[in-house]
Scaffold this motif. Structure first.
Motif, short mmCIF file in Angstrom:
data_model
loop_
_atom_site.label_atom_id
_atom_site.label_comp_id
_atom_site.label_asym_id
_atom_site.label_seq_id
_atom_site.Cartn_x
_atom_site.Cartn_y
_atom_site.Cartn_z
N ALA A 125 0.77 -0.86 -0.12
CA ALA A 125 0.11 -0.05 0.09
C ALA A 125 1.09 1.32 -0.01
CB ALA A 125 -0.89 0.09 1.30
N THR A 126 0.42 2.26 -0.72
CA THR A 126 1.13 3.52 -0.78
C THR A 126 0.24 4.50 0.23
OG1 THR A 126 2.27 3.46 -2.88
CG2 THR A 126 1.98 5.45 -2.12
N LEU A 127 1.25 4.97 0.93
CA LEU A 127 0.44 6.25 1.82
C LEU A 127 1.68 7.66 1.56
CD1 LEU A 127 -1.14 7.16 4.32
CD2 LEU A 127 1.08 6.48 5.75
N ILE A 128 0.74 8.50 1.22
CA ILE A 128 1.16 9.77 0.85
C ILE A 128 0.64 10.92 1.74
CG2 ILE A 128 1.17 11.60 -0.80
CD1 ILE A 128 0.73 9.42 -3.06
N LEU A 129 1.66 11.49 2.45
CA LEU A 129 1.37 12.58 3.52
C LEU A 129 1.66 13.96 2.75
CD1 LEU A 129 2.87 10.79 6.49
CD2 LEU A 129 0.51 10.72 6.02
N VAL A 130 0.57 14.62 2.83
CA VAL A 130 0.60 15.98 2.18
C VAL A 130 0.45 17.14 3.45
CG1 VAL A 130 0.02 17.70 0.57
CG2 VAL A 130 -0.27 15.14 0.18
N PRO A 131 1.25 17.63 4.04
CA PRO A 131 1.11 18.81 4.97
C PRO A 131 0.88 20.28 4.12
CG PRO A 131 3.55 18.51 4.42
CD PRO A 131 2.88 17.43 3.35
#
Length: 228
Positions: free
Chosen positions: A170-176
């Motif tokens: 699974a890919t997790l992308i965190l965008v602040p």
């Protein structure tokens, strides 16, 4: 030099900028702030990688990599198929519904298929540091961390993370510092994404099916406590 050129240069080699790039940053408030965020992320990465590695960890990683040869071949074939489809222009977008955050997360994965077949900053404390800086607390492990990279995203940067979860890759992308008002979902070329708002931005989960995305999202909600 325009903003896009500057940001590409800064991400490619954060510590060495041309004179033209430095001049642009000094004249552009947005790019100056962007450069500061990249420098802060680089410093975070350096601190995390300086943590001593437990004795025998390398041997354990090699053993697990050997045991995982067959699953990784399957993943490589999947990634190769994505590359071929992009090159042939065969990807047909079927977005349901048309939500930018979730759609952009899938497009990011499609544009970086090597993230599914390579290891980068794997098994390091960096993931925990990133989640903490993003306002989260990991209560239980999500799975094995395979890939961690700071990437350009729409209007800034985000962390691209690939995990081996009980449900698969699974890919997790965190965008602040970018916000969405409600959860979003999208499907593109058979890939599924779900984006969720948090206090400090949003995160997106991308997998190969809607069912898996739903399960991984539930896993994240159970094992990461986001500060509200």
């Amino acid at each position: 030099m325009n903003c896009l050129e500057f940001r590409r240069l800064k991400l490619a080699d954060p510590r060495r900028l041309t004179g033209a790039a430095r001049t642009h940053a000094n004249a552009c408030a947005g790019c100056f702030a962007f450069a500061q965020r990249v420098d802060e992320s680089e410093a975070l990465l350096e601190r995390a990688l300086m943590v001593p590695v437990p004795e025998g960890l390398a041997d354990r990683i090699l053993l697990r990599q050997t045991d995982a040869i067959r699953p990784r071949r399957r993943v490589f074939a999947l990634a190769a198929g994505v590359v071929f489809a992009v090159a042939a222009g065969a990807i047909v977008l079927t977005i349901t519904p048309s939500n930018d955050a979730a759609r952009l997360a899938i497009e990011h994965v499609l544009n970086e298929p090597e993230s599914l077949t390579t290891f980068r900053n794997a098994e390091s404390p960096l993931f925990h540091s990133i989640v903490h800086a993003f306002g989260g607390e990991i209560k239980e492990p999500l799975g094995r961390v395979r890939y961690v990279k700071l990437c350009p995203v729409e209007k800034g940067t985000g962390w691209h993370i690939v995990l081996e979860t009980p449900q698969g890759l699974a890919t997790l992308i965190l965008v602040p510092d970018q916000h969405i008002t409600a959860p979003e979902s999208a499907t593109v070329a058979g890939w599924s994404a779900r984006a969720e708002p948090t206090r400090r931005g949003y995160y997106a989960v991308v997998t190969g099916s809607e069912g898996t995305t739903s399960l991984v999202h539930r896993l994240i909600e159970e094992r990461i406590q986001w500060n509200t």
